[in-house]
Scaffold this motif. Structure first.
Motif, PDB file in Angstrom:
ATOM      1  N   ARG A 158      40.772 -46.386  21.593  1.00  0.00           N
ATOM      2  CA  ARG A 158      39.463 -45.727  21.642  1.00  0.00           C
ATOM      3  C   ARG A 158      39.555 -44.289  22.161  1.00  0.00           C
ATOM      4  O   ARG A 158      38.980 -43.379  21.585  1.00  0.00           O
ATOM      5  CB  ARG A 158      38.485 -46.505  22.511  1.00  0.00           C
TER       6      ARG A 158
ATOM      7  N   ARG B 289      38.523 -41.017  20.059  1.00  0.00           N
ATOM      8  CA  ARG B 289      37.507 -40.045  20.503  1.00  0.00           C
ATOM      9  C   ARG B 289      38.058 -38.629  20.451  1.00  0.00           C
ATOM     10  O   ARG B 289      37.398 -37.718  19.944  1.00  0.00           O
ATOM     11  CB  ARG B 289      37.071 -40.354  21.938  1.00  0.00           C
ATOM     12  N   LYS B 290      39.240 -38.428  21.009  1.00  0.00           N
ATOM     13  CA  LYS B 290      39.840 -37.082  21.011  1.00  0.00           C
ATOM     14  C   LYS B 290      40.035 -36.574  19.590  1.00  0.00           C
ATOM     15  O   LYS B 290      39.736 -35.420  19.287  1.00  0.00           O
ATOM     16  CB  LYS B 290      41.186 -37.103  21.735  1.00  0.00           C
TER      17      LYS B 290
ATOM     18  N   CYS C 242      32.275 -41.066  13.151  1.00  0.00           N
ATOM     19  CA  CYS C 242      31.415 -41.590  14.223  1.00  0.00           C
ATOM     20  C   CYS C 242      30.814 -42.928  13.821  1.00  0.00           C
ATOM     21  O   CYS C 242      30.770 -43.868  14.624  1.00  0.00           O
ATOM     22  CB  CYS C 242      30.296 -40.602  14.549  1.00  0.00           C
TER      23      CYS C 242
ATOM     24  N   ASP D 128      30.930 -45.717  18.241  1.00  0.00           N
ATOM     25  CA  ASP D 128      31.010 -45.391  19.666  1.00  0.00           C
ATOM     26  C   ASP D 128      29.772 -44.615  20.108  1.00  0.00           C
ATOM     27  O   ASP D 128      29.532 -43.499  19.645  1.00  0.00           O
ATOM     28  CB  ASP D 128      32.271 -44.561  19.910  1.00  0.00           C
TER      29      ASP D 128
ATOM     30  N   PHE E 265      29.328 -42.915  22.556  1.00  0.00           N
ATOM     31  CA  PHE E 265      29.754 -41.648  23.151  1.00  0.00           C
ATOM     32  C   PHE E 265      29.317 -40.466  22.280  1.00  0.00           C
ATOM     33  O   PHE E 265      28.991 -39.393  22.794  1.00  0.00           O
ATOM     34  CB  PHE E 265      31.287 -41.668  23.303  1.00  0.00           C
ATOM     35  N   PHE E 266      29.290 -40.655  20.968  1.00  0.00           N
ATOM     36  CA  PHE E 266      28.983 -39.564  20.037  1.00  0.00           C
ATOM     37  C   PHE E 266      27.496 -39.383  19.752  1.00  0.00           C
ATOM     38  O   PHE E 266      27.113 -38.455  19.035  1.00  0.00           O
ATOM     39  CB  PHE E 266      29.753 -39.751  18.725  1.00  0.00           C
TER      40      PHE E 266
ATOM     41  N   SER F 260      29.347 -47.638  27.022  1.00  0.00           N
ATOM     42  CA  SER F 260      30.303 -46.639  26.533  1.00  0.00           C
ATOM     43  C   SER F 260      31.638 -47.227  26.091  1.00  0.00           C
ATOM     44  O   SER F 260      32.353 -46.594  25.334  1.00  0.00           O
ATOM     45  CB  SER F 260      30.530 -45.568  27.596  1.00  0.00           C
TER      46      SER F 260
ATOM     47  N   ARG G  79      32.105 -50.883  21.007  1.00  0.00           N
ATOM     48  CA  ARG G  79      31.837 -50.349  19.673  1.00  0.00           C
ATOM     49  C   ARG G  79      30.705 -51.152  19.054  1.00  0.00           C
ATOM     50  O   ARG G  79      30.616 -52.356  19.239  1.00  0.00           O
ATOM     51  CB  ARG G  79      33.095 -50.448  18.811  1.00  0.00           C
TER      52      ARG G  79
END
Length: 180
Positions: free
Chosen positions: A4, A8-9, A28, A33, A35-36, A119, A122
């Motif tokens: 994960r 993300r990176k 995305c 996630d 996070f996005f 966070s 998924r």
């Protein structure tokens, strides 16, 4: 399969390059996630044709139906959506069935529900991606979601064939009944 943090990176690199925003938006949705979500909300406010894809990615993660009022906006909110090339026209045609998000209303919807999303989980259509929820996505989802669920299941179970979401319905029902 990518971890994960690495995913993300990797995706964040694409979010920083406007020419790769469409790819980042698809990523995305695939990663699921939350996070996005802040970036997706910003992309819904950008007056370009990726607004619809940003809304679709948001829906893939959260399950919010952006085709219903008040979450659905209009093209007028994204002035400047005129095609500049044949490639852009083709991309626009692929997105023509997607609803226009109402950015402010979608942001308010997210503010009310973001605590329901964790966070480190998924999501697909607002549900944590578990084998059960992915099989449910194959049963009940729209074609785009069904493809996503099929790919995710194939990655989770490397020895299993990719579920053919384009096969005749009776055959898919048989396969669904035989899934572990």
């Amino acid at each position: 399969m990518m971890e994960r943090g690495d995913a993300r990176k990797w995706l964040m690199g694409f979010t920083e390059q406007p020419e790769h925003h469409r790819l980042a938006l698809a990523g995305c949705a695939a990663l699921g996630d939350p996070f996005f979500i802040p970036w997706l909300l910003r992309m819904m406010r950008v007056p370009e044709r990726t607004r619809r894809v940003a809304g679709e990615s948001f829906r893939f993660i959260t399950g919010a139906d952006l085709s219903e009022r008040p979450l659905e906006g209009s093209a007028l909110e994204g002035a400047g959506d005129e095609a500049e090339s044949d490639a852009e026209v083709l991309e626009m045609d692929a997105d023509s069935e997607l609803p226009w998000p109402a950015p402010e209303v979608v942001a308010a919807w997210w503010a009310e529900r973001k605590e329901d999303f964790h966070s480190e989980v998924r999501y697909l259509l607002g549900h944590p991606m578990t084998p059960e929820s992915l099989r449910e996505g194959l049963r009940l989802g729209r074609q785009r979601e069904r493809r996503s669920a099929a790919l995710e299941l194939a990655m989770r179970y490397p020895g299993q064939p990719l579920f053919d979401v384009g096969a005749p319905g009776f055959r898919q029902r048989q396969w669904l009944a035989a899934l572990p």
